[in-house]
Design a protein around this motif. Structure first.
Motif, PDB file in Angstrom:
ATOM      1  N   THR A  27      12.147 -20.489   8.622  1.00 41.10           N
ATOM      2  CA  THR A  27      12.676 -21.025   7.372  1.00 41.10           C
ATOM      3  C   THR A  27      11.698 -21.947   6.673  1.00 41.10           C
ATOM      4  OG1 THR A  27      13.732 -22.812   8.582  1.00 41.10           O
ATOM      5  CG2 THR A  27      15.065 -20.866   8.151  1.00 41.10           C
ATOM      6  N   ASP A  28      10.653 -22.363   7.356  1.00 40.46           N
ATOM      7  CA  ASP A  28       9.677 -23.274   6.765  1.00 40.46           C
ATOM      8  C   ASP A  28       8.805 -22.521   5.768  1.00 40.46           C
ATOM      9  OD1 ASP A  28       8.099 -25.726   6.552  1.00 40.46           O
ATOM     10  OD2 ASP A  28       6.564 -24.609   7.646  1.00 40.46           O
ATOM     11  N   PRO A  29       8.729 -22.977   4.519  1.00 43.04           N
ATOM     12  CA  PRO A  29       7.937 -22.274   3.506  1.00 43.04           C
ATOM     13  C   PRO A  29       6.466 -22.120   3.883  1.00 43.04           C
ATOM     14  CG  PRO A  29       9.313 -23.938   2.464  1.00 43.04           C
ATOM     15  CD  PRO A  29       9.440 -24.130   3.947  1.00 43.04           C
ATOM     16  N   VAL A  30       5.894 -23.129   4.531  1.00 38.78           N
ATOM     17  CA  VAL A  30       4.482 -23.064   4.915  1.00 38.78           C
ATOM     18  C   VAL A  30       4.277 -21.983   5.978  1.00 38.78           C
ATOM     19  CG1 VAL A  30       2.568 -24.354   5.948  1.00 38.78           C
ATOM     20  CG2 VAL A  30       4.091 -25.490   4.319  1.00 38.78           C
ATOM     21  N   GLU A  31       5.151 -21.953   6.975  1.00 41.45           N
ATOM     22  CA  GLU A  31       5.046 -20.951   8.036  1.00 41.45           C
ATOM     23  C   GLU A  31       5.288 -19.548   7.480  1.00 41.45           C
ATOM     24  OE1 GLU A  31       3.969 -21.312  11.212  1.00 41.45           O
ATOM     25  OE2 GLU A  31       3.526 -23.344  10.535  1.00 41.45           O
ATOM     26  N   LYS A  32       6.237 -19.448   6.572  1.00 37.58           N
ATOM     27  CA  LYS A  32       6.526 -18.149   5.964  1.00 37.58           C
ATOM     28  C   LYS A  32       5.317 -17.656   5.171  1.00 37.58           C
ATOM     29  CE  LYS A  32       9.883 -15.645   3.307  1.00 37.58           C
ATOM     30  NZ  LYS A  32      10.758 -14.796   4.061  1.00 37.58           N
ATOM     31  N   ALA A  33       4.684 -18.540   4.427  1.00 39.39           N
ATOM     32  CA  ALA A  33       3.493 -18.168   3.663  1.00 39.39           C
ATOM     33  C   ALA A  33       2.353 -17.768   4.596  1.00 39.39           C
ATOM     34  CB  ALA A  33       3.071 -19.326   2.756  1.00 39.39           C
ATOM     35  N   LYS A  34       2.216 -18.477   5.713  1.00 40.05           N
ATOM     36  CA  LYS A  34       1.180 -18.119   6.686  1.00 40.05           C
ATOM     37  C   LYS A  34       1.442 -16.740   7.272  1.00 40.05           C
ATOM     38  CE  LYS A  34      -0.199 -22.761   8.098  1.00 40.05           C
ATOM     39  NZ  LYS A  34      -0.196 -23.742   9.200  1.00 40.05           N
ATOM     40  N   GLY A  35       2.711 -16.435   7.518  1.00 40.65           N
ATOM     41  CA  GLY A  35       3.065 -15.106   8.015  1.00 40.65           C
ATOM     42  C   GLY A  35       2.718 -14.030   7.009  1.00 40.65           C
ATOM     43  N   LEU A  40      -0.573  -9.650   4.779  1.00 37.22           N
ATOM     44  CA  LEU A  40      -1.174  -9.084   3.564  1.00 37.22           C
ATOM     45  C   LEU A  40      -2.638  -9.459   3.371  1.00 37.22           C
ATOM     46  CD1 LEU A  40       1.752  -9.705   1.056  1.00 37.22           C
ATOM     47  CD2 LEU A  40       1.294  -7.664   2.423  1.00 37.22           C
ATOM     48  N   ASN A  41      -3.183 -10.229   4.312  1.00 35.22           N
ATOM     49  CA  ASN A  41      -4.567 -10.693   4.205  1.00 35.22           C
ATOM     50  C   ASN A  41      -4.781 -11.465   2.902  1.00 35.22           C
ATOM     51  OD1 ASN A  41      -7.174 -11.041   5.132  1.00 35.22           O
ATOM     52  ND2 ASN A  41      -7.913  -9.149   4.191  1.00 35.22           N
ATOM     53  N   LEU A  42      -3.924 -12.465   2.689  1.00 37.82           N
ATOM     54  CA  LEU A  42      -4.018 -13.283   1.474  1.00 37.82           C
ATOM     55  C   LEU A  42      -5.206 -14.230   1.552  1.00 37.82           C
ATOM     56  CD1 LEU A  42      -0.283 -14.415   1.033  1.00 37.82           C
ATOM     57  CD2 LEU A  42      -1.411 -12.428   0.036  1.00 37.82           C
ATOM     58  N   GLN A  46      -4.198 -17.691  -2.693  1.00 41.69           N
ATOM     59  CA  GLN A  46      -2.946 -16.942  -2.772  1.00 41.69           C
ATOM     60  C   GLN A  46      -1.894 -17.553  -1.842  1.00 41.69           C
ATOM     61  OE1 GLN A  46      -4.686 -13.062  -1.803  1.00 41.69           O
ATOM     62  NE2 GLN A  46      -3.697 -12.239  -3.637  1.00 41.69           N
ATOM     63  N   THR A  47      -2.322 -17.921  -0.647  1.00 39.16           N
ATOM     64  CA  THR A  47      -1.397 -18.514   0.324  1.00 39.16           C
ATOM     65  C   THR A  47      -0.828 -19.811  -0.219  1.00 39.16           C
ATOM     66  OG1 THR A  47      -2.676 -17.521   2.120  1.00 39.16           O
ATOM     67  CG2 THR A  47      -1.158 -19.294   2.718  1.00 39.16           C
ATOM     68  N   GLU A  48      -1.661 -20.598  -0.869  1.00 39.06           N
ATOM     69  CA  GLU A  48      -1.214 -21.856  -1.466  1.00 39.06           C
ATOM     70  C   GLU A  48      -0.155 -21.598  -2.545  1.00 39.06           C
ATOM     71  OE1 GLU A  48      -3.546 -25.061  -4.106  1.00 39.06           O
ATOM     72  OE2 GLU A  48      -4.523 -24.626  -2.190  1.00 39.06           O
ATOM     73  N   LYS A  49      -0.418 -20.604  -3.386  1.00 41.63           N
ATOM     74  CA  LYS A  49       0.534 -20.273  -4.449  1.00 41.63           C
ATOM     75  C   LYS A  49       1.850 -19.750  -3.874  1.00 41.63           C
ATOM     76  CE  LYS A  49      -2.787 -19.265  -8.129  1.00 41.63           C
ATOM     77  NZ  LYS A  49      -3.321 -18.209  -9.018  1.00 41.63           N
ATOM     78  N   VAL A  50       1.759 -18.896  -2.854  1.00 41.67           N
ATOM     79  CA  VAL A  50       2.959 -18.352  -2.225  1.00 41.67           C
ATOM     80  C   VAL A  50       3.762 -19.481  -1.573  1.00 41.67           C
ATOM     81  CG1 VAL A  50       3.800 -16.859  -0.352  1.00 41.67           C
ATOM     82  CG2 VAL A  50       2.059 -16.014  -1.937  1.00 41.67           C
ATOM     83  N   THR A  51       3.064 -20.424  -0.945  1.00 41.85           N
ATOM     84  CA  THR A  51       3.743 -21.576  -0.338  1.00 41.85           C
ATOM     85  C   THR A  51       4.527 -22.338  -1.400  1.00 41.85           C
ATOM     86  OG1 THR A  51       2.047 -21.779   1.371  1.00 41.85           O
ATOM     87  CG2 THR A  51       3.412 -23.718   0.960  1.00 41.85           C
ATOM     88  N   ASP A  52       3.905 -22.562  -2.544  1.00 33.58           N
ATOM     89  CA  ASP A  52       4.593 -23.264  -3.636  1.00 33.58           C
ATOM     90  C   ASP A  52       5.820 -22.489  -4.116  1.00 33.58           C
ATOM     91  OD1 ASP A  52       2.708 -25.288  -3.507  1.00 33.58           O
ATOM     92  OD2 ASP A  52       1.510 -24.510  -5.181  1.00 33.58           O
ATOM     93  N   LYS A  91       4.840 -11.284  -6.186  1.00 33.02           N
ATOM     94  CA  LYS A  91       4.084 -10.103  -6.602  1.00 33.02           C
ATOM     95  C   LYS A  91       3.033 -10.447  -7.648  1.00 33.02           C
ATOM     96  CE  LYS A  91       7.450  -6.458  -5.646  1.00 33.02           C
ATOM     97  NZ  LYS A  91       8.316  -5.429  -6.267  1.00 33.02           N
ATOM     98  N   SER A  92       3.335 -11.426  -8.494  1.00 28.74           N
ATOM     99  CA  SER A  92       2.384 -11.804  -9.546  1.00 28.74           C
ATOM    100  C   SER A  92       1.124 -12.444  -8.972  1.00 28.74           C
ATOM    101  CB  SER A  92       3.042 -12.748 -10.558  1.00 28.74           C
ATOM    102  OG  SER A  92       3.214 -14.039  -9.998  1.00 28.74           O
ATOM    103  N   VAL A  93       1.185 -12.920  -7.748  1.00 32.06           N
ATOM    104  CA  VAL A  93       0.048 -13.566  -7.090  1.00 32.06           C
ATOM    105  C   VAL A  93      -0.802 -12.540  -6.329  1.00 32.06           C
ATOM    106  CG1 VAL A  93      -0.549 -15.236  -5.269  1.00 32.06           C
ATOM    107  CG2 VAL A  93       1.293 -15.752  -6.865  1.00 32.06           C
TER     108      VAL A  93
END
Length: 127
Positions: A27-35, A40-42, A46-52, A91-93
């Motif tokens: 449920t943690d946004p940071v962990e989810k973005a890391k996953g 997706l090899n971000l 991109q990972t920073e934007k997805v985290t936000d 998707k926009s990222v």
């Protein structure tokens, strides 16, 4: 011989129980973005934007939970547009190739019934 059968039975039972365990929901946004970064090899950006995006989605989801007092039926109606918006923002990222992989993650998580898969913005089965 009986001991051997008992041991085999216990082994099979334990193996079945382990396989049947549900996947841990992240449920943690940071962990989810890391996953998602791993899947997706971000890039770091991109990972920073997805985290936000995930953080914003969590905040909105929390407001929905408070507003609906935990009423699941009402929450589901409010969450659908939030999920769609979160997916659109992510998707926009992404690059076109990453979008294809992301859509497959969404489809797979939905077909497996993983509530909190890649299809939403606040939890994940890593749904």
């Amino acid at each position: 011989m009986k001991k051997l059968l008992l041991i085999c039975g216990l082994f099979i039972g334990m193996t079945t129980a382990l396989i049947a365990q549900p996947k841990k929901v992240v449920t943690d946004p940071v962990e989810k973005a890391k996953g998602l970064q791993k899947e997706l090899n971000l890039s770091a950006r991109q990972t920073e934007k997805v985290t936000d995006i995930y953080k914003e989605s969590v905040e909105k989801f929390d407001k929905i939970k408070v507003k609906e007092n935990g009423n699941t039926n009402k929450m589901l109606a409010d969450v659908r547009p939030l999920r769609a918006a979160t997916i659109k923002k992510i998707k926009s990222v992404l690059t076109p190739e990453q979008v294809i992989k992301y859509q497959k993650l969404i489809k797979d998580s939905q077909s497996q019934g993983l509530n909190g898969g890649w299809s939403d913005g606040w939890s994940s089965a890593s749904n």
